[in-house]
Motif scaffolding. Structure first.
Motif, PDB file in Angstrom:
ATOM      1  N   GLU A   2       1.112  -0.876   0.131  1.00  8.14           N
ATOM      2  CA  GLU A   2       0.169   0.453  -0.273  1.00  8.14           C
ATOM      3  C   GLU A   2       0.992   1.013  -0.133  1.00  8.14           C
ATOM      4  OE1 GLU A   2      -2.807   0.164   3.350  1.00  8.14           O
ATOM      5  OE2 GLU A   2      -2.771   2.292   2.888  1.00  8.14           O
ATOM      6  N   HIS A   3       0.655   2.188  -0.661  1.00 13.18           N
ATOM      7  CA  HIS A   3       1.276   3.384  -1.210  1.00 13.18           C
ATOM      8  C   HIS A   3       0.226   4.606  -0.174  1.00 13.18           C
ATOM      9  CE1 HIS A   3       4.197   1.765  -3.337  1.00 13.18           C
ATOM     10  NE2 HIS A   3       3.707   1.506  -3.961  1.00 13.18           N
ATOM     11  N   ILE A   4       0.992   5.336   0.791  1.00  8.64           N
ATOM     12  CA  ILE A   4       0.157   6.100   1.811  1.00  8.64           C
ATOM     13  C   ILE A   4       1.026   7.929   1.512  1.00  8.64           C
ATOM     14  CG2 ILE A   4      -0.806   4.928   3.002  1.00  8.64           C
ATOM     15  CD1 ILE A   4       1.189   5.212   5.478  1.00  8.64           C
ATOM     16  N   ASP A   5       0.562   8.816   1.872  1.00 12.00           N
ATOM     17  CA  ASP A   5       1.082   9.979   1.755  1.00 12.00           C
ATOM     18  C   ASP A   5       1.330  10.198   3.648  1.00 12.00           C
ATOM     19  OD1 ASP A   5      -1.016  11.610  -0.529  1.00 12.00           O
ATOM     20  OD2 ASP A   5       1.148  10.963  -0.723  1.00 12.00           O
ATOM     21  N   VAL A   6       2.152  10.874   4.138  1.00 12.25           N
ATOM     22  CA  VAL A   6       3.123  10.497   5.405  1.00 12.25           C
ATOM     23  C   VAL A   6       3.582  11.600   5.250  1.00 12.25           C
ATOM     24  CG1 VAL A   6       3.570   8.119   5.376  1.00 12.25           C
ATOM     25  CG2 VAL A   6       5.145   9.151   5.384  1.00 12.25           C
ATOM     26  N   GLU A   7       3.827  12.432   6.466  1.00 12.98           N
ATOM     27  CA  GLU A   7       4.490  14.107   7.061  1.00 12.98           C
ATOM     28  C   GLU A   7       5.671  13.349   7.420  1.00 12.98           C
ATOM     29  OE1 GLU A   7       1.238  15.474   9.448  1.00 12.98           O
ATOM     30  OE2 GLU A   7       2.705  16.803  10.222  1.00 12.98           O
ATOM     31  N   VAL A  17      12.238  11.354  11.266  1.00 12.34           N
ATOM     32  CA  VAL A  17      10.816  11.457  11.805  1.00 12.34           C
ATOM     33  C   VAL A  17       9.177  11.904  10.773  1.00 12.34           C
ATOM     34  CG1 VAL A  17       9.111  12.930  13.981  1.00 12.34           C
ATOM     35  CG2 VAL A  17      11.950  12.414  13.927  1.00 12.34           C
ATOM     36  N   ILE A  18       8.732  10.627  11.401  1.00 12.63           N
ATOM     37  CA  ILE A  18       7.347  11.092  10.164  1.00 12.63           C
ATOM     38  C   ILE A  18       6.146  10.806  11.214  1.00 12.63           C
ATOM     39  CG2 ILE A  18       8.929   9.774   8.391  1.00 12.63           C
ATOM     40  CD1 ILE A  18       7.358   6.891   8.513  1.00 12.63           C
ATOM     41  N   ARG A  19       4.971  11.457  10.362  1.00 16.18           N
ATOM     42  CA  ARG A  19       3.968  10.979  11.198  1.00 16.18           C
ATOM     43  C   ARG A  19       2.762   9.793  10.069  1.00 16.18           C
ATOM     44  NH1 ARG A  19       1.380  15.490  14.409  1.00 16.18           N
ATOM     45  NH2 ARG A  19       1.796  16.560  12.890  1.00 16.18           N
ATOM     46  N   LEU A  20       2.368   8.983  10.431  1.00 21.53           N
ATOM     47  CA  LEU A  20       1.717   8.579   9.600  1.00 21.53           C
ATOM     48  C   LEU A  20       0.394   8.772   9.582  1.00 21.53           C
ATOM     49  CD1 LEU A  20       2.261   4.602  10.209  1.00 21.53           C
ATOM     50  CD2 LEU A  20       2.911   6.305   8.379  1.00 21.53           C
ATOM     51  N   PRO A  21      -1.041   9.281   8.697  1.00 18.11           N
ATOM     52  CA  PRO A  21      -2.086   9.736   8.843  1.00 18.11           C
ATOM     53  C   PRO A  21      -3.333   9.598   9.778  1.00 18.11           C
ATOM     54  CG  PRO A  21      -1.201   8.538   6.834  1.00 18.11           C
ATOM     55  CD  PRO A  21      -0.282   8.714   7.589  1.00 18.11           C
ATOM     56  N   TRP A  22      -2.638   7.860   9.970  1.00 15.69           N
ATOM     57  CA  TRP A  22      -3.627   7.648  11.729  1.00 15.69           C
ATOM     58  C   TRP A  22      -2.874   8.257  12.651  1.00 15.69           C
ATOM     59  CZ3 TRP A  22      -1.430   4.841   7.287  1.00 15.69           C
ATOM     60  CH2 TRP A  22      -0.807   4.191   7.470  1.00 15.69           C
ATOM     61  N   GLY A  27       6.532   8.862  14.670  1.00 16.12           N
ATOM     62  CA  GLY A  27       7.672   7.771  14.733  1.00 16.12           C
ATOM     63  C   GLY A  27       8.906   8.081  14.849  1.00 16.12           C
ATOM     64  N   VAL A  28       9.538   7.138  14.547  1.00 12.77           N
ATOM     65  CA  VAL A  28      11.087   7.454  14.666  1.00 12.77           C
ATOM     66  C   VAL A  28      10.674   6.037  13.142  1.00 12.77           C
ATOM     67  CG1 VAL A  28      13.515   7.003  14.919  1.00 12.77           C
ATOM     68  CG2 VAL A  28      11.922   8.203  16.429  1.00 12.77           C
ATOM     69  N   PHE A  29      11.289   6.290  12.353  1.00  5.63           N
ATOM     70  CA  PHE A  29      11.219   5.625  11.031  1.00  5.63           C
ATOM     71  C   PHE A  29      13.893   5.805  10.731  1.00  5.63           C
ATOM     72  CE2 PHE A  29      10.861   3.033   7.656  1.00  5.63           C
ATOM     73  CZ  PHE A  29      12.484   3.561   6.361  1.00  5.63           C
ATOM     74  N   ILE A  30      13.731   4.149  11.133  1.00  8.72           N
ATOM     75  CA  ILE A  30      14.958   3.598  10.932  1.00  8.72           C
ATOM     76  C   ILE A  30      15.204   3.234   9.997  1.00  8.72           C
ATOM     77  CG2 ILE A  30      17.015   2.610  12.981  1.00  8.72           C
ATOM     78  CD1 ILE A  30      15.838   3.116  15.269  1.00  8.72           C
ATOM     79  N   GLN A  31      16.169   3.388   8.761  1.00  4.14           N
ATOM     80  CA  GLN A  31      16.281   2.027   7.639  1.00  4.14           C
ATOM     81  C   GLN A  31      17.017   1.249   8.473  1.00  4.14           C
ATOM     82  OE1 GLN A  31      15.663   4.189   4.906  1.00  4.14           O
ATOM     83  NE2 GLN A  31      16.908   2.744   4.065  1.00  4.14           N
TER      84      GLN A  31
END
Length: 185
Positions: A2-7, A17-22, A27-31
């Motif tokens: 699923e493809h979504i838009d994130v901040e 650091v990203i924010r999911l729409p829901w 949250g912290v995104f780590i490679q």
């Protein structure tokens, strides 16, 4: 997939650091490769003490980025950064009739975005039986401790709420005590 838009709230890199729409909080995104390095350090920590410090340092850097990013975007942290035990103060206190105790806990929990449920209520009712005072923690957008003191042979309880200094929460708690006490009359 699923493809979504994130901040995207922090610069691109191995950790961002990203924010999911829901989700309310980012949250912290780590490679994956960076995460695997952290995982290897954690595994090694079980064997030797120096890696424990290195792991703690790495995680502290990620948490510092998270806190800095949320601050830059005027988003409150979903946790407290002060030492709780050393910084708490009495926020409010009062007397309630025992039948109002659950309602009190449910309303205070709502102020904290904490999901108070039957297991919480069972812990409280069990805790206050046969002892003079019982402390119950509520951990949500703020951390509170509610001390319940059962008055001997009476339908009243004395409640003291402690937590980090928070004037808005103090006012809400005082108002709640006023309303519940007024309803008794």
């Amino acid at each position: 997939m699923e493809h979504i838009d994130v901040e995207l709230l922090a610069p691109r890199g191995n950790v961002t650091v990203i924010r999911l729409p829901w989700r309310k909080f980012p949250g912290v995104f780590i490679q994956g490769d960076s995460f695997s390095i952290l995982e290897a350090a954690a595994r090694a920590a079980a064997r030797t003490a120096p890696e424990v410090q290195e792991l703690a340092d790495d995680l502290s850097k990620i948490l510092a980025l998270y806190a800095k990013t949320l601050n830059e975007h005027n988003i409150p942290l979903p946790y407290t950064t002060a030492t709780y035990e050393d910084s708490t103060e009495l926020l409010a206190s009062g007397r309630l009739q025992s039948p109002d105790l659950r309602r009190f806990f449910e309303l205070v929990s709502g102020y904290l975005d904490y999901d108070f449920d039957d297991s919480d209520w069972m812990a409280i009712t069990t805790g206050i039986q046969g002892i003079p005072a019982f402390d119950y923690p509520l951990l949500g957008s703020a951390a509170l401790t509610v001390r319940v003191r059962q008055e001997n042979g009476q339908e009243n309880v004395t409640i003291a709420v402690t937590g980090m200094p928070n004037e808005a929460l103090r006012i809400r708690l005082d108002t709640l005590f006023d309303v519940l006490t007024h309803e008794e009359k």
